[in-house]
Design an enzyme around this catalytic site. Structure first.
Site, PDB file in Angstrom:
ATOM      1  N   GLY A  10       0.813  -1.204   0.000  1.00  0.00           N
ATOM      2  CA  GLY A  10       0.000   0.000   0.000  1.00  0.00           C
ATOM      3  C   GLY A  10       0.847   1.255   0.000  1.00  0.00           C
ATOM      4  CB  CYS A 101      -2.666  -9.139  12.188  1.00  0.00           C
ATOM      5  SG  CYS A 101      -1.514  -9.330  10.804  1.00  0.00           S
ATOM      6  CB  CYS A 197      -6.712  -9.819   4.775  1.00  0.00           C
ATOM      7  SG  CYS A 197      -5.840 -10.758   6.055  1.00  0.00           S
TER       8      CYS A 197
END
Length: 358
Positions: A10, A101, A197
């Protein structure tokens, strides 16, 4: 310093890597492969771990002029994030996989590996800041409050914060995109990632059904009277109003809300909006981002959602749980979420909500 730049593919992580190089650091770019079969996860620009993302990260590293590697973190991600997501829902809680995460993968696993390889720290594109002071290096909110990610970074320990570098915390997101364009980065206008995701369709309930099965059970009111049935208690969350499919309406036509999920009896309890009100929350497994919280009640703020409002509270640690007493009531809070304590813009610490009270 020798740094590893975690490059998601990104715009934020690309600019963060570029700034680290400009600051004179010795940087290599690393993209985390979070699935042994990326097609199981999102495709396109909505996720943060797709095949397209790895290509974008590599191109960005080439523009920045740094070596680029892909690290296979699929096993760690599945065990630490995906399996945790499933087990939490099966237990009637509502987890935050992005927070897990950051805790298990982006900082615990990556930072540990980086240090073992002789690197001094990890650079990421998170919107947060750190400050060096009498308490050591502390974690703070970003200047761009609309993009602030200190909430999902609140699981970092003091040692992890010491090895974390967030070059974007002093900049607005709109200016990051302008900078990316000026640097010739092709991801300058790439949309931000959204949703979870590892849920390809974006349908969390359907994804959970496929893995946890469908077990019909009762929906009951506060008196224990059955007023409907569900097809999996784990697909509901505290405060939910829509999609209950109740067969018995209230006398005055007022809506009902999910008050409690009881996985042992496979029961969903519903009630009025007023019954959602809480004034205290209790968190287990606390993590301190600075000096440990004591048993002395202290004025501060607690935040329960990534971009939610920080609520005035009095907080303390009772030796087992982090406790936050709110100055005004809150309507509905699901266990499993993170409660993050702030002292102004400084992150004090966080815990997983295990209980609430009115």
């Amino acid at each position: 310093m020798k740094l590893i730049a975690a490059m998601s593919g990104g715009v934020d992580s690309a600019v963060a890597a570029a700034r680290a190089v400009e600051a004179g650091h010795d940087v290599i770019g690393v993209h985390l492969a979070l699935s042994s079969n990326p097609q199981k996860y999102r495709s396109g620009a909505r996720g943060c771990c797709t095949v397209e993302d790895s290509h974008d990260a590599r191109r960005a590293a080439d523009v920045v002029g740094i070596p680029f590697y892909i690290w296979d973190m699929a096993e760690e991600f599945h065990e630490g994030v995906v399996e945790n997501f499933l087990s939490e829902y099966a237990a009637g809680r509502t987890p935050n996989p992005c927070l897990r995460c950051n805790e298990k993968i982006k900082f615990a696993a990556v930072l540990d590996r980086a240090r073992a390889m002789g690197f001094d720290g990890v650079v990421t594109g998170h919107y947060a800041t750190t400050k060096q002071g009498p308490m050591g290096k502390t974690l703070h909110r970003a200047i761009d409050i609309s993009k602030d990610q200190s909430y999902v970074l609140s699981v970092l320990t003091i040692e992890q914060i010491a090895g974390a570098i967030f070059p974007l915390g002093d900049t607005e997101k709109v200016d990051i995109r302008k900078e990316a364009t000026a640097r010739g980065l092709s991801v300058a206008n790439k949309p931000d990632s959204h949703d979870i995701c590892f849920v390809p369709s974006g349908d969390n309930a359907g994804w959970l059904h496929d893995r946890l099965g469908t077990e019909v059970g009762p929906i009951v009111d506060q008196d224990g009277k059955e007023i409907g049935q569900h097809k999996g208690a784990y697909t509901y969350t505290i405060g939910q109003r829509k999609g209950l499919g109740l067969s018995v309406p209230t006398i005055d036509g007022s809506p009902r809300f999910v008050l409690k999920i009881e996985p042992k009896t496979n029961t969903v309890v519903v009630g009025s909006r007023e019954e959602l009100a809480i004034t205290a929350m209790y968190g287990e497994k606390p993590v301190w981002c600075g000096p440990s919280v004591t048993s002395t009640p202290t004025q501060g703020f607690v935040q329960i959602r990534a971009h939610g409002q920080a609520l005035a509270c009095t907080y303390y640690f009772d030796g087992r749980q982090l406790v936050a007493n709110l100055e005004s009531s809150l309507l509905g809070l699901a266990t499993g979420q993170a409660m993050v304590i702030y002292d102004g813009d400084r992150v004090v610490g966080s815990a997983t909500v295990c209980e609430t009270s009115a």
